[in-house]
Every structure is written in C-alpha cells, then in structure tokens.
Motif scaffolding. Structure first.
Motif, short mmCIF file in Angstrom:
data_model
loop_
_atom_site.label_atom_id
_atom_site.label_comp_id
_atom_site.label_asym_id
_atom_site.label_seq_id
_atom_site.Cartn_x
_atom_site.Cartn_y
_atom_site.Cartn_z
N ALA A 268 -24.75 155.06 71.08
CA ALA A 268 -25.02 155.50 72.45
C ALA A 268 -24.96 157.02 72.58
O ALA A 268 -25.87 157.64 73.14
N ALA B 137 -33.12 156.64 76.35
CA ALA B 137 -32.08 155.62 76.17
C ALA B 137 -32.34 154.42 77.08
O ALA B 137 -32.19 153.26 76.66
N ALA C 105 -24.35 154.78 78.25
CA ALA C 105 -25.36 155.68 78.79
C ALA C 105 -25.36 155.70 80.31
O ALA C 105 -25.44 156.77 80.94
N ASP D 119 -33.19 150.57 76.11
CA ASP D 119 -32.46 149.48 76.75
C ASP D 119 -33.42 148.46 77.33
O ASP D 119 -33.26 147.24 77.12
N LEU E 89 -25.26 149.60 74.85
CA LEU E 89 -25.81 150.95 74.93
C LEU E 89 -25.79 151.44 76.36
O LEU E 89 -25.38 152.58 76.63
N ASN E 90 -26.20 150.58 77.30
CA ASN E 90 -26.24 151.06 78.68
C ASN E 90 -24.86 151.15 79.32
O ASN E 90 -24.67 151.83 80.32
N TYR F 115 -31.47 160.64 78.52
CA TYR F 115 -31.20 159.40 79.25
C TYR F 115 -32.44 158.53 79.42
O TYR F 115 -32.37 157.31 79.30
N GLY G 251 -24.20 149.37 69.46
CA GLY G 251 -24.43 149.97 70.77
C GLY G 251 -23.47 151.09 71.08
O GLY G 251 -23.88 152.18 71.50
#
Length: 478
Positions: free
Chosen positions: A174, A186, A49, A190, A45-46, A183, A170
């Motif tokens: 995302a 998110a 993001a 995370d 995910l990160n 953000y 992920g």
C-alpha cells in the motif's frame, strides 16, 4: 454371477462419478478463492490508501475515525439483513453484486470533483463496509453446498490462506503503491481487483442461497444431531428452520439459529469478545512500535503482521492435511483453545520481550488465529442451510460491534494506560469467555457420554454406530 457383478459395477461407477464431481467442485472452488484473494488484496490496499487519503483530504484524524466508524456500522447493518437476502437470492448473485458495488463506488471516488470528495468518501465507506460483509457471509454460508459437507474444513482453510496472503501483500504494497503512483492509481488498482473477483464469480456455477436447498429432512437431521447432545437444541433447530423457510420475521430467525445447537450462542458471543480484543492490539501496535523505534515505527508493525501471516498460513496447511487424512474438522474445542492461545500470545507480544522472542510469539498468534477461524467457520456451517446465512450474518454483526466498540474504548484507554495494560484487559476478557465456553463444551460432552452409556445398558446394544463427524451441529464436537 451376472446379478452378483452388477451392483459392484454400479458401485464402482458411482464412486468414480463422485470422485469426478468432487474434483470438479474443488477446482471451481480454487478459482473462486483466487478471485476472492484478489479482491481481498484490494480491500487491504484500500484500508491503508483510503485512510491516508481521508487524512490528507480533511487534515483531521477525527475524519479517519468517522470513516472507520461508518464502515463498521455498514457492516453491522449488513450482517442483520444478509440472512434474509440469502433466503431470497442466490449466493452467487449476492457475491457478484457485492463486488460490482465495491468496484462501482471506487469509480465514483476516482471521478468525483473536489467539491464532492467528502460525500464520495462516505459513500465508499458505506458500500465497502456493507458489501464486504455481504460477500463474506454469502461465501462462508455456501461452502458446504459448493464442496460438500466433508470438505468444508479444507475449503475454509484454503479461503483463509488466500485472504492471509492478500493481507500481507495489501499492507506491504500500500505504501509503495501510494508513494510511487499516487492515490488515483491505487484506487484504480483497487477497483480492478473487485472487477476481477466479480468476473470470477460470474463465470463459475456457485451453489447456495435461496435457502440453499434447505429441506425438511436436512433440518430434521440437524435437529436430531443437536438433541442427542443432551440439549434442547433439536426442537429449536426444527422451529428455526421452518421460520427461516417462511422468510418472515428474519430477526427472530437470526437468533433462533444460535439456539439450534447447545452453546452456539456462546460461541458467537465469544467471537464478538474476540473482535473486541482484536481492536486493542490493532490500535496499540502503532503506539508500541513507536516506543521501540520512533524514527521508523512502520517497520515493527509490518514485520509483526508478516510473521503473524506466516503462522496463519502454516496453520492452514496443517489443518488441510489433517482434514484430508482424517475427514474431520478441528471442532469447537479447537476454537476455544485456539482463542485462549491467540489472546495470550497477543498479550505477550506487548510485554517487551526481545525481537526474536516477539517474532515467535507473533508466529504463534497467527497460527492460533488461523485455527480459530477454521474451527469457528466450520462449526457454523453444520447448521441447516435455512439457518446458516442468518447465523453467519448475526456473527458478522457481533464481530463488527465488538471491533467498533473496542476501537472507541481502546483509543480512550491508550491515552492513559500502557499498550500492555490495554491489550491485557481486552484479550483477558476473551480468555475468560473462552474458558467459560470450554467448560460448557466439556459439560455437554460428559452429558453425551453419560446418555450413550445409559442407552447401551438399557437397550443392550453393542457396537452402536457413531454419527460420524462429531463436529456436527453440536458443541461437543471436538
């Protein structure tokens, strides 16, 4: 009668106790994999993001490249030192603090004022890159202690399945998460995934690290296994084990770990070249997807990786059943052949075939990738515990180096050449090295067979027992 029945009863009790211990260790490992999958979701995910956030914050594509470069460089350095850390600290403590560190740095990013965002982003890049490598090496090198040598292929397959599912989730979520909740939310999600994994690690008894109980008998056994395959790895393993145990001069130990079995260094080198090839299709996919549908290029990329993940997960199910039925891992030959098939499939994916054919190719690429991952990890786990962490750390360094150098060279090449040409050259290099590796494996196996035949003739020994799992610390296992 009593004396005759006694040993049988003891043997039955021992088998029952072993079965209970195995069931408990496997149940604990499943919980650990669940936590690992949750944190892997946060990692993927990160990836999306944070890259989007970096670009939106700086307005420069170069900043995204710098962010990725710092992340890979941190993983590179962590790979060099993690073997020494595992010789001094438990695997549990390294996995725990790796997750705590990643969660903490995400909190720093969330709370950072606008004037300190750039510094916070660089801190995130360093910590995420280093801690991700530390956790991965600690987990993989400790699996034999957690579940037992005979269950390592099952455990590797299960952990890879969890990561593959997390990757799909992920990457797929995302864009939705960022567009719907922003953000900050998110990053909070995370951070929560790393906290969840840290809690899982803290609650479970996890073996490994501090030399993982590596003893002289263990090192000797691995050395004998290597020596019998016709190479000089036996003495190398013994010397490497003693060097690792002393805790001094960790760099030579890391390289000596690769000399502990014939062809182990070539195997790790192939892994690095494979990472170089992986950088090419990762960089080329968005460009190729744009040429297919300029209005919505993300569709092809997302679909490709989802199908790839299905192939990967399917391969893990087959490998788990194979391991349960035979008690064997797929072996070094599986790694070599899997690399060839995977690289060829990624090249074919950019050849302009119809979408239905490309989907089949992506499925094959995912399955072959899953096979190589399990075979490679299982093979390195056959090294003595005192060497295993160093070998996995050096492997992570090679992988980060291959991927990082590949991203730079591939990005430059894609400005002048087509995605098919760039991917073909990059994965073609992996195929060439894989063929050399397979020839090496075949040569060692022939030498081993010749040596065994000579022993039978000289000693006239019939029914010489095999050593068991031929995927031990020898490249000839297959």
């Amino acid at each position: 009668m009593g004396s005759a029945d006694g040993p049988k009863a003891d043997e039955t009790d021992g088998d029952a106790r072993k079965a209970r211990d195995t069931a408990v260790s496997e149940r604990r490992f499943r919980f650990l994999v669940a936590g690992y999958a949750v944190s892997s979701y946060g990692t993927f995910l990160n990836m999306v993001a944070l890259n989007l956030f970096v670009y939106e914050t700086t307005g420069r594509a170069l900043a995204m490249g710098l962010f990725m470069a710092v992340r890979l460089a941190s993983g590179f350095v962590a790979g060099l030192v993690v073997g020494g850390l595992l010789a001094r600290f438990s695997a549990k403590s390294i996995m725990l603090w790796a997750n705590v560190g990643q969660g903490a740095v995400m909190l720093v990013l969330i709370l950072a004022p606008d004037g300190m965002l750039t510094g916070a982003l660089m801190a995130v890049s360093v910590v995420i890159g280093a801690c991700g490598t530390l956790f991965m090496v600690a987990l993989r090198s400790s699996i034999p202690e957690m579940v037992g040598e005979d269950r390592r292929a099952w455990a590797n397959s299960l952990s890879i399945t969890g990561r593959s599912l997390a990757m799909v989730a992920g990457f797929a979520s995302a864009g939705v998460v960022v567009s719907l909740v922003g953000y900050t939310a998110a990053f909070l999600v995370d951070m929560a995934t790393f906290v969840a994994c840290a809690v899982t690690v803290a609650l479970l008894p996890i073996a490994g690290g501090k030399g993982a109980g590596g003893s002289a008998p263990e090192a000797t056994e691995a050395a004998e296994g290597s020596g019998s395959s016709g190479g000089s790895g036996g003495s190398g393993a013994g010397k490497s084990a003693s060097a690792a145990k002393s805790g001094r001069r960790w760099r030579p130990v890391a390289f000596l770990a690769l000399a502990a079995a014939p062809g182990m260094g070539l195997m790790v080198a192939l892994r690095g070249v494979d990472a170089f090839g992986s950088s090419s299709h990762n960089a080329a996919l968005p460009i190729y997807s744009t040429s297919l549908d300029a209005s919505n290029p993300a569709v092809f990329v997302s679909a490709f990786w989802c199908v790839w993940a299905l192939g990967n997960i399917g391969a893990q199910q087959v490998i788990q059943r194979y391991a349960q039925r035979t008690g064997r891992s797929v072996g070094a030959l599986g790694f070599g052949y899997g690399t060839v098939v995977m690289s060829a499939a990624f090249i074919a994916a950019f050849a302009g075939f119809p979408l239905a054919v490309t989907a089949v190719i992506a499925l094959i690429a995912g399955a072959a990738d899953g096979l190589t991952e399990v075979a490679y990890t299982s093979h390195l786990q056959t090294l003595p515990a005192t060497l295993r962490g160093h070998a996995f750390g050096l492997s992570a360094t090679f992988e980060n180096l291959g991927f990082g150098v590949g991203m730079i060279l591939v990005a430059a090449a894609l400005d002048r050449f087509s995605p098919l040409a760039v991917v073909g050259w990059s994965h073609g290099a992996a195929i060439v090295v894989a063929v050399v590796f397979l020839l090496r494996v075949a040569g060692v196996r022939r030498a081993e067979r010749t040596g065994r035949a000579g022993l039978r003739k000289e000693e006239a020994v019939e029914g010489r027992p095999d050593r068991g799992d031929r995927d031990g610390a020898e490249v000839s296992g297959g």
